[in-house]
Design a protein around this motif. Structure first.
Motif, mmCIF file in Angstrom:
data_model
loop_
_atom_site.group_PDB
_atom_site.id
_atom_site.type_symbol
_atom_site.label_atom_id
_atom_site.label_comp_id
_atom_site.label_asym_id
_atom_site.label_seq_id
_atom_site.Cartn_x
_atom_site.Cartn_y
_atom_site.Cartn_z
ATOM 1 N N ALA A 1 -28.024 24.660 10.733
ATOM 2 C CA ALA A 1 -28.915 23.700 10.172
ATOM 3 C C ALA A 1 -28.357 23.276 8.924
ATOM 4 N N LYS A 2 -28.349 21.914 8.538
ATOM 5 C CA LYS A 2 -28.025 21.141 7.564
ATOM 6 C C LYS A 2 -28.762 21.538 6.403
ATOM 7 N N ASP A 3 -29.823 22.342 6.085
ATOM 8 C CA ASP A 3 -30.701 22.674 5.004
ATOM 9 C C ASP A 3 -30.979 21.332 4.292
ATOM 10 N N GLY A 4 -31.223 20.167 5.114
ATOM 11 C CA GLY A 4 -32.126 19.189 4.429
ATOM 12 C C GLY A 4 -30.799 18.118 4.029
ATOM 13 N N TYR A 5 -29.463 18.464 4.286
ATOM 14 C CA TYR A 5 -28.527 17.408 3.831
ATOM 15 C C TYR A 5 -28.262 16.613 4.721
ATOM 16 N N LYS A 6 -27.900 15.184 4.526
ATOM 17 C CA LYS A 6 -27.491 14.352 5.585
ATOM 18 C C LYS A 6 -26.453 14.638 6.514
ATOM 19 N N HIS A 7 -25.487 15.514 6.103
ATOM 20 C CA HIS A 7 -24.398 15.913 7.026
ATOM 21 C C HIS A 7 -24.048 17.294 6.414
ATOM 22 N N PHE A 8 -23.200 17.805 7.304
ATOM 23 C CA PHE A 8 -22.890 19.479 7.034
ATOM 24 C C PHE A 8 -21.699 19.321 6.147
ATOM 25 N N MET A 9 -20.939 18.088 6.152
ATOM 26 C CA MET A 9 -19.922 18.310 5.054
ATOM 27 C C MET A 9 -20.506 18.103 3.741
ATOM 28 N N LEU A 10 -21.698 17.439 3.423
ATOM 29 C CA LEU A 10 -22.308 17.487 2.162
ATOM 30 C C LEU A 10 -22.900 18.819 1.839
ATOM 31 N N LYS A 11 -23.410 19.451 2.586
ATOM 32 C CA LYS A 11 -24.014 20.843 2.536
ATOM 33 C C LYS A 11 -22.877 21.811 2.265
ATOM 34 N N GLU A 12 -21.806 21.710 3.074
ATOM 35 C CA GLU A 12 -20.676 22.580 2.616
ATOM 36 C C GLU A 12 -19.878 22.382 1.078
ATOM 37 N N ILE A 13 -20.036 21.203 0.793
ATOM 38 C CA ILE A 13 -19.269 20.895 -0.483
ATOM 39 C C ILE A 13 -20.459 21.654 -1.658
ATOM 40 N N MET A 14 -21.650 21.394 -1.372
ATOM 41 C CA MET A 14 -22.759 21.789 -2.228
ATOM 42 C C MET A 14 -22.895 23.296 -2.348
ATOM 43 N N GLU A 15 -22.310 23.996 -1.210
ATOM 44 C CA GLU A 15 -22.243 25.611 -1.203
ATOM 45 C C GLU A 15 -21.315 26.170 -2.068
ATOM 46 N N GLN A 16 -20.363 25.477 -2.570
ATOM 47 C CA GLN A 16 -19.176 25.834 -2.963
ATOM 48 C C GLN A 16 -19.418 26.772 -4.478
ATOM 49 N N PRO A 17 -20.457 26.715 -5.176
ATOM 50 C CA PRO A 17 -20.498 27.755 -6.343
ATOM 51 C C PRO A 17 -20.597 29.059 -5.702
ATOM 52 N N LYS A 18 -21.451 29.076 -4.579
ATOM 53 C CA LYS A 18 -21.836 30.245 -3.755
ATOM 54 C C LYS A 18 -20.505 31.023 -3.228
ATOM 55 N N VAL A 19 -19.722 29.793 -2.718
ATOM 56 C CA VAL A 19 -18.518 30.581 -2.048
ATOM 57 C C VAL A 19 -17.569 31.130 -3.195
ATOM 58 N N LEU A 20 -17.722 30.594 -4.335
ATOM 59 C CA LEU A 20 -16.707 30.993 -5.621
ATOM 60 C C LEU A 20 -17.343 32.499 -5.849
ATOM 61 N N ARG A 21 -18.497 32.621 -5.599
ATOM 62 C CA ARG A 21 -19.056 33.929 -5.937
ATOM 63 C C ARG A 21 -18.786 34.867 -5.362
ATOM 64 N N ASP A 22 -19.086 34.548 -3.714
ATOM 65 C CA ASP A 22 -18.876 35.529 -2.401
ATOM 66 C C ASP A 22 -17.325 35.859 -2.481
ATOM 67 N N CYS A 23 -16.595 34.839 -2.534
ATOM 68 C CA CYS A 23 -15.158 35.282 -2.551
ATOM 69 C C CYS A 23 -14.696 36.545 -3.506
ATOM 70 N N LEU A 24 -15.551 36.708 -4.760
ATOM 71 C CA LEU A 24 -15.211 37.655 -5.857
ATOM 72 C C LEU A 24 -15.792 38.870 -5.449
ATOM 73 N N VAL A 25 -16.769 38.929 -4.723
ATOM 74 C CA VAL A 25 -17.493 40.208 -4.301
ATOM 75 C C VAL A 25 -16.658 41.479 -3.881
ATOM 76 N N GLY A 26 -16.526 42.487 -4.735
ATOM 77 C CA GLY A 26 -15.695 43.530 -4.297
ATOM 78 C C GLY A 26 -14.238 43.354 -4.720
ATOM 79 N N ARG A 27 -14.005 42.290 -5.064
ATOM 80 C CA ARG A 27 -12.449 42.063 -5.250
ATOM 81 C C ARG A 27 -12.029 42.515 -6.842
ATOM 82 N N LEU A 28 -12.988 42.669 -7.719
ATOM 83 C CA LEU A 28 -12.755 42.837 -9.106
ATOM 84 C C LEU A 28 -13.309 44.233 -9.810
#
Ligand code: M6R
Length: 359
Positions: A1-28
């Protein structure tokens, strides 16, 4: 689902703060980077990174950090070129292949070639259980979550996090006792840990700015993207995003290269997107920008807060020692807004597939 965004691309761009967090989980663990997947492999004498497209750009970016923090020489290669040469590999080389999908035919071909020669291959992949993930000697998963839009956005950001962690990890293994190196690593880790919040705060403003500049520059038939140092590979990525989404011709160049030919193209109708980070290259990059302006070229200059440049179209991003993680979403948004404004099929650009499983 696009979570209310017009396009998946926009949704995926806006998700990036979460991606940054998720990438660090268990790594430090305190100031230490944990990549247990690699603990069983020796510290390599050199690293060869192989990938395609955006994943290649992430690899090229990491060269600066691997050389700086791990002090390991790095070569970055396009998979379709590497696999059809007769490459000469060194005995203590580590191969790193980067692939979001883990199914890109050329990247997989390169992995198989290196494995046949008896080399360890580390995969950096996003898709669990993909071919690259299964066939690599060890796999570092990026925690970006499914990427639906054909254009790679959050996947690249997650690859960059993993690659930076890789540089710090080998730095740790090589220079465990050097207090100066330890301090440098801790400093950059702190910058990395601060990024999710900074990016979260910056994204809404970035989107407005991206929209404004996209409308203003929608006349362009061609675009330069310029960067130096860690911004160079980002310039390549900015150009790739603009061409694949909006079908505007775009070229990414190392800022220092433009005087060796490309500057001949500059005129009032050929704009430039210049990355001028607040680092040791800043003054040189600024003089490159001034050369373009003195030839009547229009420039969007992306700067960090606290720096200055005489130019009409300035795009400020917050201060951090890792500006790449902010510049990347800014450029993604610019391409997104441009493509949307021009009425292009943002999530499914013409002639492209999400994973390129043919050679
Ligand atoms: O799945 P991969 O990372 O191996 O894909 C490599 C390229 O095909 C991919 O990054 C492509 O360049 C993107 N669609 C660009 O946005």
């Amino acid at each position: 689902a696009k979570d209310g965004y017009k396009h998946f691309m926009l949704k995926e761009i806006m998700e990036q703060p979460k991606v940054l967090r998720d990438c660090l989980v268990g790594r430090l663990q305190d100031d230490r980077v944990c990549l247990p997947e690699l603990d069983g492999l020796p510290v390599p004498g050199s690293i060869r990174i192989i990938a395609c497209g955006t994943s290649y750009n992430a690899g090229l970016w990491s060269q600066y950090y691997l050389e700086q923090f791990a002090e390991i020489p790095v070569i970055v290669e396009i998979a379709s070129e590497f696999r059809y040469r007769k490459p000469i590999l060194k005995a203590d080389e580590l191969i790193v292949v980067i692939s979001q999908s883990g199914e890109t035919a050329d990247t997989l071909g390169a992995l198989r070639l290196c494995k046949e020669k008896g080399y360890p291959v580390v995969g950096i992949c996003n898709v669990l259980g993909s071919s690259v993930a299964r066939e690599a000697s060890a796999c570092l998963y990026t925690q970006a979550g499914p990427e639906i839009s054909v254009a790679s956005t959050k996947a690249m950001l997650s690859q960059m996090v993993l690659l930076l962690l890789l540089a710090l990890y080998y730095g740790q293994r090589k220079n465990a006792d050097c207090s100066h190196a330890k301090k440098l690593r801790a400093g950059i880790l702190n910058e990395l840990k601060a990024l999710p919040e900074i990016l979260e705060g910056a994204l809404p403003v970035m989107r407005d700015k991206a929209k404004k500049f996209a409308y203003q520059y929608a006349y362009a038939k061609s675009f330069f993207y310029l960067g130096r140092g860690t911004a160079y590979s980002l310039a390549l990525e900015g150009a790739l995003k603009l061409k694949e989404l909006s079908y505007i011709h775009a070229e990414g160049y190392a800022t220092g290269e433009i005087k060796h030919g490309p500057i001949a193209l500059i005129d009032p109708d050929f704009p430039t997107f210049a990355l001028a980070f607040d680092d040791d290259n800043f003054n040189k990059v600024c003089s490159g920008i001034l050369e373009i302006k003195s030839r009547q070229g229009n420039v969007i200059a992306l700067l960090q807060e606290g720096t200055e440049l005489e130019n009409n179209d300035l795009w400020y991003i917050p201060q951090t020692k890792l500006p790449e993680f902010l510049a990347l979403p800014a450029m993604q948004l610019f391409s997104y807004e441009m493509a949307d404004y021009l009425g292009k099929d943002v999530d499914q650009p013409r002639n492209l597939a999400k994973s390129v499983t043919v050679e």
